[in-house]
Scaffold this motif. Structure first.
Motif, short mmCIF file in Angstrom:
data_model
loop_
_atom_site.label_atom_id
_atom_site.label_comp_id
_atom_site.label_asym_id
_atom_site.label_seq_id
_atom_site.Cartn_x
_atom_site.Cartn_y
_atom_site.Cartn_z
N ASP A 21 52.46 37.98 28.23
CA ASP A 21 53.83 37.97 28.75
C ASP A 21 54.60 36.76 28.21
N ALA A 22 55.78 37.00 27.66
CA ALA A 22 56.57 35.94 27.02
C ALA A 22 57.00 34.85 28.00
N ARG A 62 55.23 28.91 29.87
CA ARG A 62 54.51 28.00 30.77
C ARG A 62 53.26 27.47 30.09
N VAL A 63 52.57 28.34 29.35
CA VAL A 63 51.36 27.93 28.64
C VAL A 63 51.69 26.88 27.58
N VAL A 64 52.77 27.10 26.83
CA VAL A 64 53.19 26.12 25.82
C VAL A 64 53.53 24.79 26.48
N LEU A 111 42.67 24.97 23.65
CA LEU A 111 42.38 26.25 24.28
C LEU A 111 43.66 26.94 24.77
N LEU A 112 44.57 26.17 25.33
CA LEU A 112 45.85 26.75 25.76
C LEU A 112 46.61 27.32 24.57
N ALA A 113 46.64 26.59 23.47
CA ALA A 113 47.36 27.07 22.28
C ALA A 113 46.73 28.35 21.74
N VAL A 114 45.42 28.39 21.63
CA VAL A 114 44.74 29.58 21.12
C VAL A 114 44.93 30.76 22.07
N SER A 158 45.71 36.52 45.97
CA SER A 158 46.98 35.84 46.19
C SER A 158 47.98 36.92 46.58
N ARG A 159 48.56 36.74 47.75
CA ARG A 159 49.44 37.76 48.30
C ARG A 159 50.85 37.21 48.47
N GLY A 160 51.77 38.15 48.62
CA GLY A 160 53.15 37.78 48.87
C GLY A 160 53.72 36.92 47.77
N GLU A 161 54.39 35.87 48.18
CA GLU A 161 55.05 34.99 47.22
C GLU A 161 54.05 34.32 46.26
N TRP A 162 52.83 34.09 46.74
CA TRP A 162 51.81 33.43 45.92
C TRP A 162 51.35 34.31 44.76
N ALA A 163 51.59 35.60 44.83
CA ALA A 163 51.20 36.51 43.73
C ALA A 163 52.16 36.40 42.55
N ASP A 164 53.34 35.86 42.78
CA ASP A 164 54.35 35.70 41.72
C ASP A 164 54.23 34.32 41.09
N PRO A 165 53.86 34.24 39.79
CA PRO A 165 53.68 32.94 39.16
C PRO A 165 54.96 32.11 39.04
#
Length: 163
Positions: free
Chosen positions: A18-19, A24-26, A66-69, A130-137
């Motif tokens: 997901d773009a 966030r990963v970058v 690892l994050l970059a790969v 993770s439910r409710g709001e916590w399921a949304d990153p």
């Protein structure tokens, strides 16, 4: 898909290409490349054991790499537990072996890392629901938890630096 990769039969965004999440990963790769280097340097400057510094160095190299790969192979984010564990163990050992005047800073830093570890294992790796709001990153609750994590890390680094 494994249970860590799916939520209700849908691929977890944390382990997807997901773009929006890739941004966030970058950001995390960039921040970890800088902050883990600072933490490693502090371990050397404040007399932490060579083992603590070695674990921190290994985590500093492995985490951003690892994050970059994982931008190309998102499932590799499951392996983030390895550099996270190295860094947390390194900071714990630094807290026990560094100059006594820096102990409070190492402990604040450790608290911030442990919070980040719990959030990562829970929300990225999905070991607990993770439910409710916590399921949304991108939810305010997650951003607030990230803010507390970052604040503890920064306070810890500042105290160690000033020691």
């Amino acid at each position: 898909m494994t249970s860590a990769m799916s939520r209700g039969g849908v691929q977890r965004i944390e382990l997807s290409p997901d773009a929006a999440f890739a941004r966030r990963v970058v950001r995390l790769a960039t921040v970890s490349a800088i902050m883990l280097g600072v933490i490693w340097w502090l371990s050397r400057e404040r007399g932490a054991s060579p083992m603590a510094s070695a674990w921190l160095l290994a985590g500093w190299i492995a985490m951003p790499l690892l994050l970059a790969v994982s931008l190309w192979q998102p499932v590799l984010r499951l392996l983030l537990i390895v550099p996270s564990t190295l860094v947390t163990a390194g900071v714990l050992l630094a807290a026990m072996t560094a100059e006594p005047r820096s102990h409070a800073g190492w402990l604040a830093l450790l608290a911030g890392l442990l919070l980040g570890d719990v959030l990562g294992v829970w929300l990225w790796l999905g070991v607990a629901p993770s439910r409710g709001e916590w399921a949304d990153p991108f939810s305010p609750s997650r951003w607030a938890a990230i803010g507390v994590h970052v604040a503890l890390v920064l306070v810890g680094v500042a105290i160690v630096f000033a020691a």
